[in-house]
Structure formats: structure tokens, C-alpha cells
Design an enzyme around this catalytic site. Structure first.
Site, PDB file in Angstrom:
ATOM      1  N   GLU A  80       0.862  -1.174   0.000  1.00 37.97           N
ATOM      2  CA  GLU A  80       0.000   0.000   0.000  1.00 37.97           C
ATOM      3  C   GLU A  80       0.902   1.228   0.000  1.00 37.97           C
ATOM      4  OE1 GLU A  80      -3.133   2.531  -0.079  1.00 37.97           O
ATOM      5  OE2 GLU A  80      -1.318   2.796   1.076  1.00 37.97           O
TER       6      GLU A  80
ATOM      7  N   CYS B  24      -5.316   5.089   5.757  1.00 36.43           N
ATOM      8  CA  CYS B  24      -5.137   3.907   4.923  1.00 36.43           C
ATOM      9  C   CYS B  24      -6.416   3.086   4.920  1.00 36.43           C
ATOM     10  CB  CYS B  24      -3.974   3.080   5.465  1.00 36.43           C
ATOM     11  SG  CYS B  24      -3.672   1.559   4.560  1.00 36.43           S
TER      12      CYS B  24
ATOM     13  N   CYS C 220      -4.990  -0.993   6.666  1.00 39.06           N
ATOM     14  CA  CYS C 220      -5.011  -1.065   8.136  1.00 39.06           C
ATOM     15  C   CYS C 220      -6.249  -0.303   8.601  1.00 39.06           C
ATOM     16  CB  CYS C 220      -3.753  -0.445   8.731  1.00 39.06           C
ATOM     17  SG  CYS C 220      -2.249  -0.814   7.847  1.00 39.06           S
TER      18      CYS C 220
ATOM     19  N   HIS D  32      -5.678   2.691  13.303  1.00 41.85           N
ATOM     20  CA  HIS D  32      -5.509   4.087  13.716  1.00 41.85           C
ATOM     21  C   HIS D  32      -6.734   4.570  14.496  1.00 41.85           C
ATOM     22  CE1 HIS D  32      -1.793   4.660  11.575  1.00 41.85           C
ATOM     23  NE2 HIS D  32      -2.325   4.106  10.506  1.00 41.85           N
TER      24      HIS D  32
ATOM     25  N   ARG E   2       1.015  -4.793  11.284  1.00 34.74           N
ATOM     26  CA  ARG E   2       2.333  -4.449  10.751  1.00 34.74           C
ATOM     27  C   ARG E   2       3.324  -4.001  11.816  1.00 34.74           C
ATOM     28  NH1 ARG E   2      -1.480  -3.732   7.072  1.00 34.74           N
ATOM     29  NH2 ARG E   2      -1.028  -4.409   4.935  1.00 34.74           N
TER      30      ARG E   2
ATOM     31  N   SER F 264       5.260   1.229   9.661  1.00 36.45           N
ATOM     32  CA  SER F 264       6.137   1.375   8.500  1.00 36.45           C
ATOM     33  C   SER F 264       7.079   2.563   8.638  1.00 36.45           C
ATOM     34  CB  SER F 264       5.306   1.475   7.211  1.00 36.45           C
ATOM     35  OG  SER F 264       4.746   0.207   6.897  1.00 36.45           O
TER      36      SER F 264
ATOM     37  N   CYS G 189       3.342  -0.675   4.421  1.00 32.31           N
ATOM     38  CA  CYS G 189       2.091   0.052   4.195  1.00 32.31           C
ATOM     39  C   CYS G 189       2.449   1.522   4.326  1.00 32.31           C
ATOM     40  CB  CYS G 189       1.039  -0.369   5.206  1.00 32.31           C
ATOM     41  SG  CYS G 189      -0.624   0.181   4.761  1.00 32.31           S
TER      42      CYS G 189
ATOM     43  N   CYS H 247       0.154   5.259   5.541  1.00 35.37           N
ATOM     44  CA  CYS H 247       0.068   5.843   6.874  1.00 35.37           C
ATOM     45  C   CYS H 247       1.439   6.243   7.395  1.00 35.37           C
ATOM     46  CB  CYS H 247      -0.633   4.899   7.848  1.00 35.37           C
ATOM     47  SG  CYS H 247       0.189   3.336   8.120  1.00 35.37           S
TER      48      CYS H 247
END
Length: 546
Positions: A14, A61, A64, A68, A458, A481, A525, A528
Site C-alpha cells: 500500500e 489507509c 489497516c 488508527h 504491521r 512502517s 504500508c 500511513c
């Protein structure tokens, strides 16, 4: 003579990620990870009602989709000092566990498996032998010679039409692929079946979350799905959970072990040194003691010493990122002041910041969580890990690798999925006893600060909020990430992915499949982590991959 290879963009992730490596004598000797998008949500949130933050940050995102939302709500709850009811905690755990099942299945089959599985080789397979192999490897409810012949015919139709669809632009026939044709055909069939299964996992989110992506049932103080706590809705969730967990145990984990047995050399490649886990799934009010997945820090691969992880010891560095200044700041003091410049590996080269724990880079994610759980003495985690090491006949040191990272993701899907059954039963027990509260009232203070930590598929995630005059004065979040894909810090230390790529063999510089294996193993990802595309590049090779 060293060669520079640039893969831009990295696909099957992503967001927009650029990886540049320097190869000498057939191995990677240097690496640069660059996020090619800018995340400005922190700037949008300033001056808003704090209760807006979860809905805005959740839209960082669509992959995910829940994480968040949860972290942001927790940050506000910490700031305002509200303790949520037990049922709300259980429901949040169930939704979070669903995210694990959904994300990990998608990652292995649809984002990572094609780094190990050669689609075209499957055309050479004997369907009867494939059926025999599948019966020995997994307990899938589909199979047989006719079934695998039908899958093979579908692949052949793609190939003969010249339109490979999702299998296009890959490195079929690369010498780094070592699975037999029959193993490749079996894996492709499971890839297709996993497409159906992951939709069932998404339905679980909708049962108590209203929809997927971007759930709607969390609020500061609890959850809003009280009217969904009926026998029929709970039974629907339980049925979907059972079907998903059956796939995880009977297909996903066996596939990882089967493929891993062919790639044992990757148990010595792609490793990092330090591991951080905030932990998650609280099973009581007292945190971090009650966390099902424990909180901890492992430095220099010392599993015997798991330290307590503390959020006040992290800073974000921007010396090699496109932001104003060079200050290393804790998120409570963090700033989002973009200043784009040229891509320069010797200077600034990424929109991603560089998080550090007491100055050190840390890998986050499934491997970090399983290592912390293993080192902390969590019996269920230790058994899963030890059994896997025995089955693959590899030492514990093989965990620190691309193979270990990929296996850890499957193992924790089993671990968390099993725990979900107990949470469902506890919810049913509470409701039967008349304990049906799902929300606790609270009052917005004029000034407050709060931090919401969780560990998501993640990796380690944290949101920090400062409230003044009942509005958001400052908001920062440090995402998995960012930890894993960040650039060098102000001290010149490589980020985890950059570090993991050093030593990676590259058989063909124009087809760097091996680089993709390690990068994809982190399940990047980028959306984000860093939202604006910079089209400029200086690579020797420009390579687009599936």
C-alpha cells in the site's frame, strides 16, 4: 564494481515506496528506503475537536482499516482519563483480532507469496501428484486431481491470452525460485481460495464495526454497537471466526511451513538486531500487565533479556527526511513541517521520518511481537515457535531473518485467533449475567495530553495528542512502517529495512527478486507512514514489479 539498482515503485504494497540498493560481488552492500508520499493529516487536525481525530486518522489507509481508529481513541481516553467497560474492551479486542486474521492472510498469499511461488512453473505440474502433495501438506477442504487440473487450466488461459492479470510483471523463471511445479500449483490454488476467505474475515469487522473498511463503532469511552449484541449477531461473528481460523490452521500455517522447508537458506538472510513491541489485547484494566501480546524491547538479538518498553524513550529523526530542521523530537513535541527537496541518498531522501528508541532503530511487527512473547515466557507462543523450529529443522537464530519474519506472521495469526474464542465466550458470559454496559461517560478537559499505544498487524503504533481549550493543539503518530521503512537517522544509523537488505544475494541485477522478498516480508504500508508523489528519480535501472 558496484551497481546501483532502484525499484520504484515497490508494488504489492500500500502506497509508494522506493528501494535503492548497491550491489557488489552479487550481494547488497548498501541500501536506501524512501517513502515517496507526504502525510499531512497531523496538520489537518490542528484546531479541531479531539473527537474528530479517530475518524480522520483512520483514513490514513484503507488496508489497516481499524488500527488508527483504535490507537487514536485510546490516546484521547488517556488524555481525558476515562476507563472503558469490560464489554467495550472485549469487543475492541475482537475487532482488532479480526484485523490480524484479515491482514495476515492477505499479506502472505496476495502480497508476499509470489516472491516464493513461480506461477508459470505451475503449468508443468502433474495435477495428480499435486493432489497427493496437498493431502500431505494441508487439510484444505478442497483438492483432488480434477480440482488442480481446473486451476492449472485457469492459469493456462491467463498465459495464452497474454494477460496475466494479477500475475503480470513478475520474474517467472528466475533461478531463485526453487519450488517444484506441483508445489507451485498447490500454492497458486491456495492463493485463489484465500481471495474468497479474506472476504469472510472482512465480514467479521462489519458484524460489530458496521462496515469494512473504516469501521464506525468506536467512540471515546467505549463502543456504540450495544444493539448488535444479540445471540444471532454473536453467532454470526463466531461462525465467521471459526471458518477463518480453520483456514489459518489447516492451510495458511501449513503452506508457510511447506514453502519455508524449500527456502531454509533464507533463515540466514534479511535479519535486523533490535525489536520493539508495545503489545496489545488488554485482558484487564491494568496495562501493560494484562496485555495478551506482551510489551517489550529486545536489543542485539538477546531473547533472554526482554526489557520494558517505554514510550517516552522514543524520538523521531528528520536529518535525512524532507522536513524543516534537524531536531530529534519525542512525538509530544513532534512537528510536521514539510520541506521537499531533491532525492539525495547522501542527504535527504524520504518523506518518512526515522523513529529511534534511545537512539537505536528497532524492527516492529509480527517477528518482534513473537520474539518478545517468546522471551517473556508466554507458554503458547513458545510452543508454537519451538514446534515450528523443530518441523523446519532450523536453529532459533533463524528467527532473525526474512524466513523468520514470514513464519512469525502465521504463528501469531494462530495465537491471536485462538484467543478470540475465549473473548467471545467471556462476552457471552457477561451478557447472560446482565452485564451489558458498553460505554462510560466522560468530560472533555480544557487542557490534557495523552498517548494511545497498540500493536497492529504491521507493528507498533502510537498516537500522541495535546489538547488546549478543548481543541487539538498538536497531534503526532508513529506508525509501523515509519519504524521499519524509515531512512537513516541523525547519527547515520540505517533503518531496519535498509539494515535487513545488507548481504542479500542478487543473482540478476535487472530482476532483483531477492530484494523484494525481504522488503515484502515487512508488509510495507506506506500510506500511513508518509499523501503527494515525487516523480523524479536518479536510478540506474527503473524496475516495475508486481
Amino acid at each position: 564494481m558496484a551497481k546501483r539498482i532502484t525499484i520504484d515503485p515497490i508494488t504489492r504494497i500500500e502506497g509508494h515506496l522506493r528501494i535503492e540498493v548497491e550491489v557488489a560481488d552479487g550481494k547488497v552492500v548498501n541500501a536506501w528506503s524512501s517513502g515517496q508520499m507526504f502525510r499531512g493529516i497531523e496538520m489537518i487536525l490542528k484546531g479541531r475537536d479531539p473527537r474528530d481525530a479517530p475518524l480522520f486518522t483512520q483514513r490514513s489507509c484503507g488496508v489497516c482499516t481499524y488500527v488508527h481508529y483504535l490507537s487514536s481513541v485510546r490516546a484521547i481516553e488517556a488524555a481525558v482519563g476515562v476507563q472503558i467497560p469490560e464489554n467495550a474492551r472485549i469487543l475492541r479486542n475482537l475487532l482488532h483480532g479480526t484485523q490480524y486474521q484479515h491482514d495476515h492472510i492477505i499479506h502472505f498469499y496476495h502480497l508476499h507469496a509470489l516472491d516464493w511461488v513461480d506461477i508459470l512453473s505451475a503449468l508443468k505440474a502433474d495435477p495428480q501428484k499435486t493432489a497427493g502433495l496437498a493431502e500431505n501438506v494441508s487439510q484444505a477442504r478442497w483438492g483432488g486431481t480434477t480440482y488442480f487440473k481446473q486451476v492449472q487450466d485457469r492459469i493456462r488461459t491467463f498465459v495464452e491470452s497474454g494477460q496475466l492479470g494479477p500475475f503480470n510483471n513478475a520474474y517467472w523463471g528466475h533461478p531463485a525460485y526453487v519450488l517444484s511445479p506441483e508445489a507451485n500449483l498447490m500454492a497458486v490454488s491456495h492463493y485463489l481460495e484465500a481471495l474468497r476467505l479474506q472476504a469472510k474475515a472482512a465480514q467479521m469487522h462489519a458484524v460489530f464495526g458496521a462496515k469494512n473498511p473504516h469501521l464506525q463503532s468506536l467512540v471515546v469511552g467505549g463502543v456504540t454497537c450495544a444493539m448488535d449484541l444479540t445471540p444471532d449477531r454473536i453467532a454470526e461473528f463466531l461462525y465467521l471466526w471459526k471458518e477463518t481460523q480453520t483456514f489459518v490452521k489447516n492451510v495458511y500455517l501449513p503452506d508457510v511451513l511447506a514453502i519455508g522447508s524449500f527456502y531454509k537458506d533464507w533463515g540466514a538472510l534479511g535479519g535486523t538486531s533490535n525489536f520493539l513491541a508495545w503489545g496489545d489485547f488488554p485482558e484487564g484494566e491494568r496495562e501493560p500487565d494484562s496485555l495478551f501480546m506482551p510489551r517489550g524491547l529486545i536489543m542485539n538479538r538477546d531473547i533472554s533479556t526482554v526489557k520494558q518498553a517505554e514510550q517516552d524513550k522514543i524520538t523521531e529523526h528528520v536529518a535525512h527526511s524532507w522536513y524543516v530542521g534537524n531536531a530529534d523530537l519525542h512525538p509530544f513535541q513532534g512537528q510536521t513541517n514539510p520541506q521537499h527537496g531533491d532525492y539525495n541518498p547522501d542527504d535527504r531522501y524520504s518523506w518518512i521520518k526515522a523513529p529511534r528508541y534511545e537512539g537505536e532503530p528497532c524492527e516492529v511487527g509480527p517477528l518482534a511481537r513473537m520474539l518478545v512473547a517468546y522471551g517473556s515466557g508466554k507458554s503458547t507462543a513458545r510452543k508454537l515457535v519451538d514446534d515450528t523450529l523443530t518441523q523446519l529443522a532450523i536453529p532459533v537464530t533463524a528467527l532473525f531473518s526474512t524466513l523468520g519474519r514470514t513464519a512469525a506472521r502465521a504463528l501469531e495469526t494462530v495465537l491471536v485467533g485462538d484467543a478470540m474464542e475465549g473473548w467471545i465466550m467471556k462476552l457471552v458470559e457477561n451478557l447472560k449475567s446482565g452485564q451489558d454496559t458498553t460505554y462510560q461517560t466522560w468530560t472533555m478537559p480544557d487542557k490534557a495530553m495523552g498517548c494511545g499505544l497498540n500493536d497492529v498487524p504491521r507493528g507498533s503504533l502510537g498516537h500522541w495528542i495535546e489538547i488546549e481549550d478543548k481543541k487539538i493543539k498538536n497531534y503526532q503518530y508513529v506508525v509501523p512502517s515509519t519504524w521499519n521503512l524509515g531512512p537513516r537517522c541523525s547519527n547515520g544509523k540505517l533503518g531496519p529495512v535498509e539494515q535487513a537488505l545488507i548481504g542479500t544475494p542478487v543473482a540478476d541485477p535487472k530482476r532483483p527478486l531477492e530484494v523484494l522478498r525481504t522488503v515484502h516480508s515487512f508488509d510495507p504500508c506506506i500510506a500511513c507512514a508518509v499523501h503527494m508523489i515525487d516523480p523524479r528519480s536518479n536510478e540506474v535501472y527503473r524496475i516495475q514489479v508486481l
